[in-house]
Design a protein around this motif. Sequence first.
Motif, PDB file in Angstrom:
ATOM      1  N   GLN A 139       0.835  -1.202   0.000  1.00 15.26           N
ATOM      2  CA  GLN A 139       0.000   0.000   0.000  1.00 15.26           C
ATOM      3  C   GLN A 139       0.870   1.253   0.000  1.00 15.26           C
ATOM      4  OE1 GLN A 139      -2.575  -0.347   3.394  1.00 15.26           O
ATOM      5  NE2 GLN A 139      -3.926  -1.845   2.416  1.00 15.26           N
ATOM      6  N   TYR A 140       1.976   1.193   0.710  1.00 21.83           N
ATOM      7  CA  TYR A 140       2.871   2.353   0.787  1.00 21.83           C
ATOM      8  C   TYR A 140       3.428   2.691  -0.593  1.00 21.83           C
ATOM      9  CZ  TYR A 140       6.845   5.232   2.225  1.00 21.83           C
ATOM     10  OH  TYR A 140       7.743   6.264   2.365  1.00 21.83           O
ATOM     11  N   PHE A 141       3.886   1.669  -1.316  1.00 23.15           N
ATOM     12  CA  PHE A 141       4.504   1.940  -2.615  1.00 23.15           C
ATOM     13  C   PHE A 141       3.475   2.083  -3.733  1.00 23.15           C
ATOM     14  CE2 PHE A 141       8.340   0.093  -0.579  1.00 23.15           C
ATOM     15  CZ  PHE A 141       9.155   1.199  -0.745  1.00 23.15           C
ATOM     16  N   SER A 142       2.280   1.511  -3.551  1.00 27.65           N
ATOM     17  CA  SER A 142       1.275   1.653  -4.604  1.00 27.65           C
ATOM     18  C   SER A 142       0.744   3.069  -4.685  1.00 27.65           C
ATOM     19  CB  SER A 142       0.108   0.698  -4.343  1.00 27.65           C
ATOM     20  OG  SER A 142      -0.561   1.057  -3.147  1.00 27.65           O
ATOM     21  N   GLN A 143       0.832   3.825  -3.595  1.00 24.55           N
ATOM     22  CA  GLN A 143       0.349   5.205  -3.589  1.00 24.55           C
ATOM     23  C   GLN A 143       1.464   6.206  -3.878  1.00 24.55           C
ATOM     24  OE1 GLN A 143      -1.720   5.839   0.119  1.00 24.55           O
ATOM     25  NE2 GLN A 143      -2.828   3.905  -0.066  1.00 24.55           N
ATOM     26  N   THR A 144       2.671   5.688  -4.161  1.00 20.85           N
ATOM     27  CA  THR A 144       3.769   6.585  -4.514  1.00 20.85           C
ATOM     28  C   THR A 144       3.575   7.091  -5.937  1.00 20.85           C
ATOM     29  OG1 THR A 144       5.168   5.214  -3.139  1.00 20.85           O
ATOM     30  CG2 THR A 144       6.287   6.785  -4.559  1.00 20.85           C
ATOM     31  N   THR A 145       3.875   8.336  -6.167  1.00 21.54           N
ATOM     32  CA  THR A 145       3.703   8.898  -7.514  1.00 21.54           C
ATOM     33  C   THR A 145       4.740   8.325  -8.455  1.00 21.54           C
ATOM     34  OG1 THR A 145       5.132  10.747  -6.909  1.00 21.54           O
ATOM     35  CG2 THR A 145       2.774  11.051  -6.610  1.00 21.54           C
ATOM     36  N   VAL A 146       4.502   8.502  -9.756  1.00 23.87           N
ATOM     37  CA  VAL A 146       5.408   7.966 -10.767  1.00 23.87           C
ATOM     38  C   VAL A 146       6.782   8.604 -10.657  1.00 23.87           C
ATOM     39  CG1 VAL A 146       5.747   7.670 -13.252  1.00 23.87           C
ATOM     40  CG2 VAL A 146       3.442   7.551 -12.285  1.00 23.87           C
ATOM     41  N   SER A 147       6.800   9.892 -10.277  1.00 25.16           N
ATOM     42  CA  SER A 147       8.090  10.577 -10.165  1.00 25.16           C
ATOM     43  C   SER A 147       8.849  10.194  -8.906  1.00 25.16           C
ATOM     44  CB  SER A 147       7.863  12.095 -10.179  1.00 25.16           C
ATOM     45  OG  SER A 147       7.032  12.453  -9.072  1.00 25.16           O
ATOM     46  N   GLY A 148       8.232   9.387  -8.043  1.00 20.65           N
ATOM     47  CA  GLY A 148       8.895   8.982  -6.805  1.00 20.65           C
ATOM     48  C   GLY A 148       9.111   7.504  -6.744  1.00 20.65           C
ATOM     49  N   PRO A 149      10.122   6.965  -7.383  1.00 25.14           N
ATOM     50  CA  PRO A 149      10.383   5.523  -7.314  1.00 25.14           C
ATOM     51  C   PRO A 149      10.798   5.132  -5.915  1.00 25.14           C
ATOM     52  CG  PRO A 149      12.188   6.667  -8.405  1.00 25.14           C
ATOM     53  CD  PRO A 149      11.134   7.678  -8.186  1.00 25.14           C
ATOM     54  N   PRO A 150      10.825   3.848  -5.617  1.00 21.59           N
ATOM     55  CA  PRO A 150      11.138   3.398  -4.259  1.00 21.59           C
ATOM     56  C   PRO A 150      12.450   3.933  -3.705  1.00 21.59           C
ATOM     57  CG  PRO A 150      10.283   1.598  -5.559  1.00 21.59           C
ATOM     58  CD  PRO A 150      10.417   2.746  -6.493  1.00 21.59           C
ATOM     59  N   ARG A 151      13.432   4.245  -4.556  1.00 19.43           N
ATOM     60  CA  ARG A 151      14.740   4.657  -4.049  1.00 19.43           C
ATOM     61  C   ARG A 151      14.654   5.945  -3.229  1.00 19.43           C
ATOM     62  NH1 ARG A 151      20.117   4.285  -4.546  1.00 19.43           N
ATOM     63  NH2 ARG A 151      20.119   2.531  -5.947  1.00 19.43           N
ATOM     64  N   ILE A 152      13.807   6.883  -3.620  1.00 21.14           N
ATOM     65  CA  ILE A 152      13.871   8.196  -2.979  1.00 21.14           C
ATOM     66  C   ILE A 152      12.825   8.369  -1.877  1.00 21.14           C
ATOM     67  CG2 ILE A 152      14.817   9.287  -5.055  1.00 21.14           C
ATOM     68  CD1 ILE A 152      12.007  10.453  -5.539  1.00 21.14           C
ATOM     69  N   THR A 153      12.054   7.333  -1.533  1.00 18.64           N
ATOM     70  CA  THR A 153      11.102   7.479  -0.444  1.00 18.64           C
ATOM     71  C   THR A 153      11.844   7.495   0.890  1.00 18.64           C
ATOM     72  OG1 THR A 153      10.798   5.095  -0.306  1.00 18.64           O
ATOM     73  CG2 THR A 153       9.266   6.299  -1.718  1.00 18.64           C
ATOM     74  N   ASP A 154      11.169   8.101   1.878  1.00 20.48           N
ATOM     75  CA  ASP A 154      11.784   8.181   3.211  1.00 20.48           C
ATOM     76  C   ASP A 154      12.008   6.791   3.802  1.00 20.48           C
ATOM     77  OD1 ASP A 154      11.926  10.901   3.174  1.00 20.48           O
ATOM     78  OD2 ASP A 154      10.001  11.212   4.199  1.00 20.48           O
ATOM     79  N   LEU A 155      11.111   5.864   3.505  1.00 19.12           N
ATOM     80  CA  LEU A 155      11.263   4.512   4.048  1.00 19.12           C
ATOM     81  C   LEU A 155      12.540   3.854   3.538  1.00 19.12           C
ATOM     82  CD1 LEU A 155      10.110   2.166   5.679  1.00 19.12           C
ATOM     83  CD2 LEU A 155       8.810   1.471   3.662  1.00 19.12           C
ATOM     84  N   VAL A 156      12.794   3.977   2.245  1.00 17.96           N
ATOM     85  CA  VAL A 156      14.011   3.392   1.673  1.00 17.96           C
ATOM     86  C   VAL A 156      15.250   4.107   2.204  1.00 17.96           C
ATOM     87  CG1 VAL A 156      15.261   2.954  -0.471  1.00 17.96           C
ATOM     88  CG2 VAL A 156      12.796   2.612  -0.374  1.00 17.96           C
ATOM     89  N   ASN A 157      15.180   5.434   2.282  1.00 14.10           N
ATOM     90  CA  ASN A 157      16.319   6.192   2.823  1.00 14.10           C
ATOM     91  C   ASN A 157      16.626   5.782   4.258  1.00 14.10           C
ATOM     92  OD1 ASN A 157      16.805   7.681   0.516  1.00 14.10           O
ATOM     93  ND2 ASN A 157      15.432   9.351   1.102  1.00 14.10           N
TER      94      ASN A 157
END
Length: 959
Positions: A326-344
């Motif tokens: 759910q967290y990644f499905s609501q991420t915008t197209v310009s925000g791939p998993p690498r740059i989310t706060d969770l991944v950081n």
Amino acid sequence: MSLSTARSFLSEACYGEQELDANSALLELDKGLRSGKPGEQCEAVVLFPKLFLKYPFPILINSAFLKLADIFRLGNNFLRLCVLKVTQQSEKHLEKILNVDEFVKRVFSVIHSNDPVARAITLRMLGSLASIIPERKNAHHSIRQSLDSHDNVEVEAAIFAAASFSAQSKVFAAGICNKVSEMIQGLETPVDLKLKLIPMLQHMHHDASLASSSRELLQNLVTSYPSTPMVIVTLHTFTQLAASSLIDIPKQLQLLLQYLKDDPRKAVKRLAINDLKLLAKKAPHLWIRENTQTLCECALSSPYDSLKLGMLAVLSTLSETIAIKQYFSQTTVSGPPRITDLVNLAQDCCYHSNLAVAAHGVIVLSNIVISCPEKDITHLEQDTVLGLESLLMLCSQDGSPSAQATLKTTLTSLVKLLKSRPHLSQSAVEFLLGQLHLSCDSSRVLMCHTLSAIATHLPVLGDSMLGDLVDLYRVASHSSTNKQQELLVSLATVIFVASQSSLSAEVKTVIKQQLENVANGWTVYRIARQASRMGCHEFSSELYQSLRTRVASEHFYFWLNSLKEFSQAEQCLTHMEDGDYSGAMSAIAEALRSYQKGIASLTAASTPLNPLTFQCEFIKLRIDNLQALSQLICTCNSLKTSPPPAVATSLALSTGHDLQSCGRISLQMKVCMDEFKSLAARYAELHQSSFDADYATLRNVELQQQSCLLVSHVIETLILEPQAVSYQEYGPLGSVQSESEYERRMMSVFTHVLEEVETLNKKHPPVSYLHTGCLCDAIIALLKVPLSFQRYFFQKLQSTSIKLALSPSPRTPNEPIPVQNNQQLTLKVEGVVQHGSSPGLFRKIQSVCLNVTSTLQSKGPGADYKIPLESTTNEIEQRVEPHNDYFSTQFLLNFSILGTHAVTVEASVVDESGIEWKTGPKTTLSVKSMEDPYSQQLRHQMQQSAAQPAPQRSAYSRF
């Protein structure tokens, strides 16, 4: 029999004693209760839980609790406290009390005592009984009255009882809610008492209005009383109420995250983290992206390692659930998993100085990689592997408990990652092998377990890696400490996996030398057991041979001797060569000789407490399977030794049966096919009766069943009926991912045999030497795969048994129960489910299936007429769900036919997946159907009237 004798009887851990023994123990405990010495009375009271464990049926439990109630009514406060503790320990047996009214009446009489301590103990006793008396108005009234007491001990007991009754009774919860609210909000109530009253509100979840009013009260308390203890207790009660009522979980998440973000107190933050973890386990699907994002921001900004560790623990729990998708499905197209706060956050924590923080960071990162599509996170795979390797390198050289716990967590994540991403396995295995030389002993054990787990799923350990492992084994052990012994077993297991069931002489020499130097007998046995599991039967046979004379029990000697014979038998089968059918028959005959010796030793090794049922049945099936395969090879050879007669073709044309052209082999093949189908059915029965077996053992039994079905299918396709049904309809071939090397090899043989059969069937329709040769080649291919003896053959990790009690029961074992033929017999079946040390490890009981059948054994004196078949039998089935491991049901049985009937009650269990397992037991009793007195009188009158001679007519009788 004294009290000490009763204690020794109750201390035994075995089941199956007669009812007389349990009653004798109860009588001895009753003598102790009636003793004039307080010490003996207390000792008798505390022995009651063992009596309940040993004989957990209502008739005895009811008597025992009534005796305890008398002691509670008449004894001193210390005896009452002992009875209270026994009642709390025996909570799951309370519903078996038959005379609840009498029991409660005796206990409740103490509530009118002038001693506040006695009243307090009574209140706690009533609270412990809330599950069986939830709606007793006198208990409700006493609790409500005691809340106003001036004695603190009594008030605390009343709070405990009120909480217990609120959890069980909707009426009591609705009635007490206002009083509790008044006490909490009242100025005269001390703060420490308020802290004890507030947790009671977590049980006010029986309806929406009650939960809503309790939530409003808690909301007011949080704002009105900002002190740390009050906020902590209120927030935790808030969370428990939300988790029970379910509808307020999103609001509770926002409230906890708000306190975590804004409240400066570490104690409050720690409480918020613990409650967030509770909600993450309870309802991960209700975590929206904003909640996870807020938690990530708090973790990134927190300067305290302890708080960061707690928040990462919540995130690692969430990352294993749907919340991460759910967290990644609501991420915008310009925000791939690498740059989310969770991944950081996860990437930063992977290299944290605190090992526990780093472990959670690695868990989160690996769970992200596992849950997201492979094409989206290719760039994260390498980061995850690097984080895992750096943490493994750091922890493997540290022998402290914290480092070992972190290492175990990290290795578990690595195995899960490699199962999801198999292409990373080779490099990970090479890294672990290189790290083995630099690690401490405790780390080596864990790393060996990991290597074995990886190699079980994927064949990544090859001969090229065997040299490093053998070199490590040479220098692995220098002492006989427990860790060193464990290391010897773990390293040997990895070597067996890498060698793929063919150990060289050099490897055997190295292992034996180390075992002779430092290994104890138990370590040697464990290594031999692993060798049997991995198919290294020649080596395991030598180890069992060396162990036979080192045991102190005759049963252990026969057990080891049987294992040696089984290993030798399987070793005979590995020397077969393709195309050498006479050599195959000789090898099977040699193996059967060893197996017959082994089954004799195995039977001698069984004891009443350990009957070795599964082992004996598994070996008997293996013997019958080998005999059937040998007979099949003989039948194939009969095409050469006894070819079809010259008239066979014309006979087949005249009769219309094409198989007549094959001669006598067709009939023999039909017999062989039926034999293999029968074997497959017996394997299915063994599978169905092995409720406590681990998954690998059950899969092994399935493979044996599928091999029998395969041979049956090949016979039918090649010789009897070329247009036969496909093998896929016999069993799930290839539907499950291979979990072991043995399974991979068996599935490979299955596939190869089916391909050969299909090719031959298309090119050469008539039965010829090619068909019998293909069949013999299939048999040799199946036998050349070394049999794997799985864990359940050696060790039972889960133990489940059912104990039944039938009523009415006969006075003596062989005496039938009398019943009149115009009445129905009510058969009550009670049962308890008994568990070992690890209940529900592999599967849990959902319900118990009871099957009652009755058959007429002998007719009575008045049943000489012809009886319809349906009148002589009863067959009824019921499913009951056990509650607290106890179940009870009743059957109405009709015995209209006079005579003696045998009634059989058989129990089987249904697991959570709906699969039925034939676990037993099977109990039989005898019923004698007798004629009712009125029918008997009528029958006698008819017989007498028929026996009287008819009056003779004469000339005088006319006038």
